[in-house]
Design an enzyme around this catalytic site. Structure first.
Site, short mmCIF file in Angstrom:
data_model
loop_
_atom_site.label_atom_id
_atom_site.label_comp_id
_atom_site.label_asym_id
_atom_site.label_seq_id
_atom_site.Cartn_x
_atom_site.Cartn_y
_atom_site.Cartn_z
CD GLU A 286 -62.44 -2.20 65.68
OE1 GLU A 286 -61.71 -2.98 65.06
OE2 GLU A 286 -62.49 -2.17 66.93
CD GLU B 217 -65.69 -4.06 69.05
OE1 GLU B 217 -64.57 -4.58 69.29
OE2 GLU B 217 -66.19 -4.01 67.91
O1 AHR Z 1 -64.45 -7.97 69.59
C1 AHR Z 1 -63.50 -8.55 68.76
C2 AHR Z 1 -63.11 -7.65 67.61
O2 AHR Z 1 -62.38 -6.56 68.10
C3 AHR Z 1 -64.23 -7.04 66.83
O3 AHR Z 1 -64.70 -7.87 65.83
C4 AHR Z 1 -63.61 -5.81 66.24
O4 AHR Z 1 -64.53 -4.78 66.02
C5 AHR Z 1 -62.53 -5.44 67.23
O5 AHR Z 1 -61.34 -5.20 66.60
#
Ligand code: AHR
Length: 547
Positions: A209, A331
Site C-alpha cells: 500500500e 487483501e
Molecule cells: O489487514 C490490515 C491492514 O489493512 C494491512 O496491514 C494493510 O495493508 C491494510 O490497510
C-alpha cells in the site's frame, strides 16, 4: 504515523468529493431478466469454461499485527503449543482448511520491518517498536519460523518486503537469504542460523500500500515504480524464477486510484508479473446499513478487477509488451467495526487485541459473494488473500484454551474444498432489484443500481468428475427457485448440498456459542437433465454434483 490512519484518510478524501472512481453496478453480465420473473435459470455446459482456477485464488494473510502471530499461530508456553511454539490446534485447523498460500509479514507492518532483526539466535533478537500499529515486536517469530510453520501447515509463503524504510538492496538480500543454496554472504548466514536447505520462496510482494499516506515511507507512484523496477532486476539476478507483484492502489476510494496503477506500471511493467488489489467492505456509510445493498458489494469487486485489468492492458499496449499481467487481490475481506484508534492502536504492548472483528451472518453471505466474484474473474486473478487468517479480521479466533470458527469461515472452506478445476462460464438469468448507488465519488444523486437476487459461480473438476455451484440468494425475505439445465450431459447424483442461512442477519458465533451460525444440509432435487433448487432467503449455498 499512527495519527494519520487509513480510515481517517479515506473518509476525508470521500468527503472531499474528488471524482475519480464512480461506482455503479449496472452492466453486470448477471442482470439479464428471465421470462418468468420469479424463477431464475442457468444452463450448464461442462465444455464452456472461463479458465483454470489457480489454487492460490483462495490464499490468506498473517501479519505481525495484534494477536495474529503471537497467541494466534505461535504461543510458546501454551498448553496447546508444540516444541516449536506453534499452536497445534490452529495448525490442525489450517491444515484441514488446505490454505494454499499465506501472505506474510504484512501489511502496514512490513514497511518498517527489518527482517534481519528476526533471524538468528532468539536471545539476541531486539525488541522493537512497530510503527504501523504502535505495538512491541519481540522478533521471536521471523522468516525462518514462518517457513517452518508453512511447511507444517502445508502452505506456501507469499513474502512481503519493506519498501518503506529499506532499500531494494535489503529485499534482494532477503531473497538471497531465502532462495540461494550456499556460498554467498546471505545464504551462508541462513545456513549459520540452522537452515541448511533454501526456503525457495516463489511469490513476492514488492512493498505494501505504498500509495497510502498512512504507509511508512509512502512515496509518489513514479518513484515507487522506479524502486520496484530496481528491486525486481536485482531479485531476478538472484533467482529468475520468482513471481513479483507490484503494489497497486490500496482502495478504490483513493484519489489516485487507477492513476497510481498506471504510473507504477509505466515504470516497471516488464519487470513484474502482477499488480496487487486491496479492498475491505462494510455495511456502514457506503450502504447506509441497508443489507440488500451490502450483499451486492461483491459486484464492486467485479468492477475493481475489470478496471485494474484494463489499466494493465493499457500499459501493455503502450509499451508494445508481449506479456499480460495477472492480478493479486492480496487483501480482501469485510472489515468495518473493529477500526479506528480504539482498535488499531497497540499502546506499545506485545500481542495487543487489535482489529478483532466479530463476523455475523450477513458478513458470511457477502464473503460468499466475494468468492463468487473471484471464481468468475479467475481468468485474471491468480492470487487472492482473505485478510487475515487468525484473530485479526479473521475466520479463526483463539483464546488460551482453544479456537472457534467465525461465520466467514464457512464460505471460505467451501471455496477451498470445492472450487477446483476450471471456472464455468455461466450466464444465469435472475430477477433483479434496485438499490441506490453506493456512496462513492462520481455517483449522481439518486443513481440506481440493478442487482440480481441470485449470484452464481460454478466450477468443474475433472479429478472428482463433479460440478460445484456457489449461490448467493440476496433476497432478504423470500426463497428463490433456481432451475439448472444441463447441456449434453445428465448428472448422476448430488454429492453435497449445504446452506448457510438464518433468521437473524446479525447473528454471530462466539466461544460461548460457537455454532450459532453454521452450515445446514439443504434438500436437493434428484440429479437429472433439469434440476430445481429452492434457495432460502438470506442464504449462501454450496452444491456439488457428480457427473
Ligand atoms: O489487514 C490490515 C491492514 O489493512 C494491512 O496491514 C494493510 O495493508 C491494510 O490497510
Amino acid at each position: 504515523m499512527r495519527h494519520f490512519s487509513r480510515r481517517h484518510f479515506l473518509s476525508n478524501t470521500l468527503a472531499a468529493g474528488a471524482s475519480i472512481s464512480g461506482l455503479s453496478l449496472a452492466g453486470s453480465e448477471l442482470t439479464a431478466q428471465p421470462a418468468d420473473a420469479s424463477a431464475a435459470r442457468v444452463t450448464i455446459d461442462p465444455d464452456r469454461s472461463i479458465s483454470a482456477i489457480d489454487r492460490n485464488l483462495f490464499g490468506s494473510f498473517i501479519e505481525h499485527l495484534g494477536r495474529a502471530v503471537y497467541e494466534g499461530i505461535y504461543e510458546p508456553g501454551s498448553k496447546l503449543a508444540d516444541a516449536n511454539g506453534f499452536r497445534t490446534d490452529v495448525l490442525k485447523e489450517i491444515k484441514e482448511l488446505g490454505v494454499p498460500i499465506i501472505r506474510y509479514p504484512g501489511g502496514n507492518f512490513v514497511s518498517s520491518y527489518h527482517w534481519l532483526d528476526a533471524v538468528g539466535p532468539k536471545e539476541k533478537r531486539p525488541r522493537v517498536l512497530d510503527l504501523a500499529w504502535n505495538a512491541l515486536e519481540s522478533n521471536q517469530f521471523g522468516v525462518n519460523e514462518f517457513m517452518a510453520w508453512c511447511r507444517a501447515a502445508g502452505t506456501e509463503p507469499l513474502m512481503g518486503t519493506n519498501f518503506g524504510t529499506e532499500e531494494p538492496e535489503m529485499t534482494a538480500a532477503l531473497l538471497e537469504y531465502c532462495n540461494v543454496d550456499k556460498g554467498t554472504k546471505w545464504s551462508d548466514l541462513r545456513r549459520a542460523h540452522g537452515y541448511e536447505k533454501p526456503h525457495n520462496v516463489k511469490y513476492w510482494c514488492l512493498g505494501n500500500e505504498m500509495d497510502g499516506p498512512w504507509q511508512v515511507g509512502h512515496i509518489p507512484a513514479t518513484e515507487y515504480g522506479i524502486k520496484a523496477r530496481d528491486a525486481a532486476r536485482q531479485m531476478r539476478t538472484i533467482d529468475p524464477t520468482v513471481k513479483l507483484i507490484a503494489c497497486g492502489s490500496s482502495n478504490t476510494s483513493m484519489p489516485t486510484y487507477l492513476d497510481w496503477d498506471q504510473q507504477v506500471l509505466e515504470q516497471c511493467y516488464d519487470e513484474v508479473d502482477a499488480i496487487s488489489l486491496h479492498r475491505y467492505y462494510g455495511n456502514d456509510e457506503e450502504t447506509g446499513g441497508d443489507s440488500s445493498k451490502y450483499l451486492a458489494l461483491n459486484l464492486a469487486m467485479d468492477r475493481q478487477i475489470k478496471e485494474i485489468a484494463a489499466v494493465c492492458d493499457l500499459v501493455r499496449g503502450r509499451q508494445r509488451s508481449e506479456k499480460s499481467l495477472w492480478l493479486s487481490f492480496d487483501e480482501w475481506n469485510v472489515w468495518y467495526r473493529a477500526r479506528g484508534p480504539k482498535f488499531d492502536d497497540g499502546h506499545r504492548q506485545e500481542a495487543p487485541h487489535l482489529l478483532e472483528e466479530i463476523y455475523n451472518l450477513e458478513d458470511a453471505l457477502l464473503v460468499g459473494g466475494l468468492i463468487n466474484t473471484l471464481i468468475r474473474r479467475s481468468d485474471r486473478v491468480r492470487v487472492a488473500c482473505l485478510a487475515q487468517l487468525v484473530n485479526v479480521i479473521a475466520p479463526i479466533m483463539t483464546n488460551e484454551d482453544g479456537l472457534f470458527r467465525q461465520t466467514i469461515y464457512y464460505p471460505y472452506v467451501w471455496a477451498l474444498q470445492y472450487a477446483r478445476g476450471k471456472a464455468l462460464d455461466l450466464v444465469p438469468q435472475s430477477d433483479t432489484y434496485e438499490v441506490t448507488a453506493f456512496t462513492r465519488r462520481g455517483n449522481r444523486a439518486g443513481e440506481k443500481i440493478t442487482v440480481p437476487y441470485l449470484d452464481l459461480a460454478g466450477t468443474i473438476d475433472a479429478q472428482s468428475n463433479s460440478v460445484s455451484l456457489f449461490i448467493l440468494n440476496r433476497d432478504l425475505e423470500t426463497a428463490r427457485d433456481l432451475t439448472v439445465s444441463w447441456h449434453e450431459v445428465v448428472p448422476r447424483r448430488v454429492n453435497t448440498c449445504h446452506v448457510l442461512t438464518g433468521s437473524d442477519l446479525k447473528a454471530v458465533n462466539a466461544f460461548t456459542d460457537p455454532k450459532r451460525v453454521a452450515p445446514q444440509n439443504l434438500e436437493a432435487p434428484a440429479a437429472g437433465a433439469e434440476m430445481k433448487f429452492q434457495l432460502p432467503p438470506r442464504s449462501y449455498t454450496l452444491v456439488n454434483i457428480g457427473l
